[in-house]
Write a protein that holds these residues in place. Sequence first.
Motif, PDB file in Angstrom:
ATOM      1  N   VAL A   1       0.836  -1.204   0.000  1.00 31.76           N
ATOM      2  CA  VAL A   1       0.000   0.000   0.000  1.00 31.76           C
ATOM      3  C   VAL A   1       0.871   1.254   0.000  1.00 31.76           C
ATOM      4  O   VAL A   1       0.561   2.250  -0.669  1.00 31.76           O
ATOM      5  CB  VAL A   1      -0.943   0.004   1.223  1.00 31.76           C
ATOM      6  CG1 VAL A   1      -1.564   1.380   1.426  1.00 31.76           C
ATOM      7  CG2 VAL A   1      -2.032  -1.048   1.045  1.00 31.76           C
ATOM      8  N   LYS A   2       1.989   1.206   0.727  1.00 31.42           N
ATOM      9  CA  LYS A   2       2.871   2.369   0.857  1.00 31.42           C
ATOM     10  C   LYS A   2       3.868   2.495  -0.295  1.00 31.42           C
ATOM     11  O   LYS A   2       4.572   3.506  -0.400  1.00 31.42           O
ATOM     12  CB  LYS A   2       3.631   2.285   2.180  1.00 31.42           C
ATOM     13  CG  LYS A   2       2.760   2.464   3.413  1.00 31.42           C
ATOM     14  CD  LYS A   2       3.601   2.418   4.681  1.00 31.42           C
ATOM     15  CE  LYS A   2       2.751   2.678   5.918  1.00 31.42           C
ATOM     16  NZ  LYS A   2       3.561   2.632   7.170  1.00 31.42           N
TER      17      LYS A   2
ATOM     18  N   ASP B   1       3.555   2.290  -9.271  1.00 29.37           N
ATOM     19  CA  ASP B   1       4.059   2.211 -10.645  1.00 29.37           C
ATOM     20  C   ASP B   1       4.103   0.784 -11.177  1.00 29.37           C
ATOM     21  O   ASP B   1       4.634   0.535 -12.260  1.00 29.37           O
ATOM     22  CB  ASP B   1       5.454   2.845 -10.721  1.00 29.37           C
ATOM     23  CG  ASP B   1       6.453   2.224  -9.739  1.00 29.37           C
ATOM     24  OD1 ASP B   1       6.141   1.140  -9.182  1.00 29.37           O
ATOM     25  OD2 ASP B   1       7.527   2.809  -9.532  1.00 29.37           O
ATOM     26  N   GLY B   2       3.561  -0.152 -10.404  1.00 27.96           N
ATOM     27  CA  GLY B   2       3.506  -1.528 -10.866  1.00 27.96           C
ATOM     28  C   GLY B   2       4.741  -2.353 -10.586  1.00 27.96           C
ATOM     29  O   GLY B   2       4.785  -3.534 -10.949  1.00 27.96           O
ATOM     30  N   HIS B   3       5.734  -1.770  -9.932  1.00 31.64           N
ATOM     31  CA  HIS B   3       6.960  -2.514  -9.655  1.00 31.64           C
ATOM     32  C   HIS B   3       6.952  -3.189  -8.283  1.00 31.64           C
ATOM     33  O   HIS B   3       7.844  -3.976  -7.979  1.00 31.64           O
ATOM     34  CB  HIS B   3       8.176  -1.593  -9.790  1.00 31.64           C
ATOM     35  CG  HIS B   3       8.441  -1.173 -11.204  1.00 31.64           C
ATOM     36  ND1 HIS B   3       7.898  -0.030 -11.761  1.00 31.64           N
ATOM     37  CD2 HIS B   3       9.153  -1.777 -12.191  1.00 31.64           C
ATOM     38  CE1 HIS B   3       8.283   0.071 -13.017  1.00 31.64           C
ATOM     39  NE2 HIS B   3       9.043  -0.977 -13.307  1.00 31.64           N
ATOM     40  N   THR B   4       5.964  -2.876  -7.462  1.00 34.02           N
ATOM     41  CA  THR B   4       5.770  -3.568  -6.186  1.00 34.02           C
ATOM     42  C   THR B   4       4.329  -4.048  -6.137  1.00 34.02           C
ATOM     43  O   THR B   4       3.401  -3.234  -6.167  1.00 34.02           O
ATOM     44  CB  THR B   4       6.055  -2.645  -4.989  1.00 34.02           C
ATOM     45  OG1 THR B   4       7.393  -2.142  -5.084  1.00 34.02           O
ATOM     46  CG2 THR B   4       5.909  -3.420  -3.677  1.00 34.02           C
ATOM     47  N   LEU B   5       4.154  -5.353  -6.066  1.00 40.20           N
ATOM     48  CA  LEU B   5       2.832  -5.962  -6.130  1.00 40.20           C
ATOM     49  C   LEU B   5       2.592  -6.844  -4.909  1.00 40.20           C
ATOM     50  O   LEU B   5       3.535  -7.217  -4.211  1.00 40.20           O
ATOM     51  CB  LEU B   5       2.704  -6.798  -7.407  1.00 40.20           C
ATOM     52  CG  LEU B   5       3.036  -6.091  -8.719  1.00 40.20           C
ATOM     53  CD1 LEU B   5       3.112  -7.106  -9.863  1.00 40.20           C
ATOM     54  CD2 LEU B   5       2.006  -5.017  -9.030  1.00 40.20           C
ATOM     55  N   LEU B   6       1.360  -7.171  -4.670  1.00 42.14           N
ATOM     56  CA  LEU B   6       0.986  -8.063  -3.575  1.00 42.14           C
ATOM     57  C   LEU B   6       0.309  -9.302  -4.134  1.00 42.14           C
ATOM     58  O   LEU B   6      -0.627  -9.192  -4.919  1.00 42.14           O
ATOM     59  CB  LEU B   6       0.014  -7.348  -2.623  1.00 42.14           C
ATOM     60  CG  LEU B   6      -0.626  -8.221  -1.527  1.00 42.14           C
ATOM     61  CD1 LEU B   6       0.406  -8.583  -0.456  1.00 42.14           C
ATOM     62  CD2 LEU B   6      -1.822  -7.498  -0.890  1.00 42.14           C
TER      63      LEU B   6
ATOM     64  N   PRO C   1      -0.624  -1.151  -5.764  1.00 39.04           N
ATOM     65  CA  PRO C   1      -1.009  -0.007  -4.928  1.00 39.04           C
ATOM     66  C   PRO C   1      -2.009   0.888  -5.644  1.00 39.04           C
ATOM     67  O   PRO C   1      -1.990   1.019  -6.873  1.00 39.04           O
ATOM     68  CB  PRO C   1       0.324   0.735  -4.718  1.00 39.04           C
ATOM     69  CG  PRO C   1       1.391  -0.260  -5.015  1.00 39.04           C
ATOM     70  CD  PRO C   1       0.827  -1.156  -6.069  1.00 39.04           C
ATOM     71  N   ALA C   2      -2.907   1.489  -4.893  1.00 35.25           N
ATOM     72  CA  ALA C   2      -3.867   2.438  -5.476  1.00 35.25           C
ATOM     73  C   ALA C   2      -3.105   3.542  -6.193  1.00 35.25           C
ATOM     74  O   ALA C   2      -2.069   4.008  -5.726  1.00 35.25           O
ATOM     75  CB  ALA C   2      -4.743   3.028  -4.380  1.00 35.25           C
ATOM     76  N   GLY C   3      -3.619   3.952  -7.340  1.00 39.66           N
ATOM     77  CA  GLY C   3      -2.959   4.991  -8.123  1.00 39.66           C
ATOM     78  C   GLY C   3      -2.098   4.440  -9.241  1.00 39.66           C
ATOM     79  O   GLY C   3      -1.598   5.203 -10.075  1.00 39.66           O
ATOM     80  N   THR C   4      -1.932   3.122  -9.294  1.00 40.41           N
ATOM     81  CA  THR C   4      -1.177   2.519 -10.383  1.00 40.41           C
ATOM     82  C   THR C   4      -1.909   2.772 -11.701  1.00 40.41           C
ATOM     83  O   THR C   4      -3.115   2.541 -11.789  1.00 40.41           O
ATOM     84  CB  THR C   4      -1.016   1.005 -10.160  1.00 40.41           C
ATOM     85  OG1 THR C   4      -0.336   0.784  -8.918  1.00 40.41           O
ATOM     86  CG2 THR C   4      -0.220   0.366 -11.289  1.00 40.41           C
ATOM     87  N   PRO C   5      -1.230   3.291 -12.715  1.00 39.86           N
ATOM     88  CA  PRO C   5      -1.901   3.597 -13.990  1.00 39.86           C
ATOM     89  C   PRO C   5      -2.649   2.392 -14.557  1.00 39.86           C
ATOM     90  O   PRO C   5      -2.160   1.257 -14.500  1.00 39.86           O
ATOM     91  CB  PRO C   5      -0.740   4.003 -14.907  1.00 39.86           C
ATOM     92  CG  PRO C   5       0.309   4.505 -13.971  1.00 39.86           C
ATOM     93  CD  PRO C   5       0.197   3.639 -12.745  1.00 39.86           C
ATOM     94  N   ASP C   6      -3.815   2.648 -15.088  1.00 37.16           N
ATOM     95  CA  ASP C   6      -4.636   1.571 -15.630  1.00 37.16           C
ATOM     96  C   ASP C   6      -3.916   0.818 -16.742  1.00 37.16           C
ATOM     97  O   ASP C   6      -4.065  -0.404 -16.861  1.00 37.16           O
ATOM     98  CB  ASP C   6      -5.952   2.142 -16.158  1.00 37.16           C
ATOM     99  CG  ASP C   6      -6.895   1.041 -16.645  1.00 37.16           C
ATOM    100  OD1 ASP C   6      -7.298   0.212 -15.813  1.00 37.16           O
ATOM    101  OD2 ASP C   6      -7.193   1.011 -17.856  1.00 37.16           O
TER     102      ASP C   6
END
Length: 326
Positions: free
Chosen positions: A81-82, A86-91, A260-265
């Motif tokens: 979340v923090k 940018d899509g480089h850290t995912l869960l 994370p929220a805000g990652t470009p669609d």
Amino acid sequence: MNLSRRLTALALALGSLAPFAAQAQDYPSRNVSIVVPFGAGGGVDITARLLAEKLRTTLGGTVIVENKAGGSGMIGAQAVVKAAPDGHTLLLGSAGETAINPFVYKGRMQYDPAKDLVPVTLVVRVPNVLVVANQLPVKNVEELVAHAKKNPGKLSYSTSGVGNPQHLNGELLEELAGLHMVHIPYRGAAGQLVDVTAGLVDMTFVSYTAAKAFIQAGKVRALAVTSATRAPYAPDLPAIAEYKPLAKYQLENWFGLFAPAGTPDAVVQKLNAAVTAALKDPELAKKLREQGGEPTPMSPQQFKDFIKKESAQFERIVTTARIVAE
């Protein structure tokens, strides 16, 4: 609107889309990290590592797995979340920290999965298996229900913790069958299974991967799976729902990919396409099924709708059973 204005509007529209297209085209620009909010060797971890290996081809670049365990999966989820959107850290999250914990922990959570995480795709559905001690005189779900009704409050079931899918499996069985059983939470599958083999606990809900060796060795008796229909990994094992009075029974764990929220669609869509392509690979699908998971890729919107539906069921069970994590 005259032709000149139309052309100007079109140019502006295309211009506004250009940055997003560039983001997707340039992604990934560095290592992609899949955070697993649990320790190494568990179902989520194994799934993440199998997926990461294939994503190196379908997504391109280096994909690594990081274990950040603790807090019922919430420490790892919060780290994502923090992270930069940018899509480089995912869960790679399970149902617990993304759809159940908000109802179990309520205001004590430091993130809101619905607002702070973007669903990318469901990866696998993971039904639990219901196993009983060999000492218990039952051979199927019907006999188990009858035995439990004759012995109210005496049968015990173990799970790997309070408020997780295994616990909810037990609560749902009690609700639909009209039973009263004793829940005994453990910290991990090993302890909960060992005590069932010893007859110290009557039964347990657990992943098939964890129970497989115990079942094959004849140390416990498998009765059913918790999915609505039989699971591909154990086609001879009935679903609990096949017992007609429990026809509405269905509750599975599942693992899905989040950003994370805000990652470009555009990045989310590229990730979705890469994971979908990976899950369609027969070799990877076979390996995931061997781990008790059924590959189930979805579009981001489908996954969002899926989570909403699952969350409604989880909330109802948690509320009805008055489950509160200590």
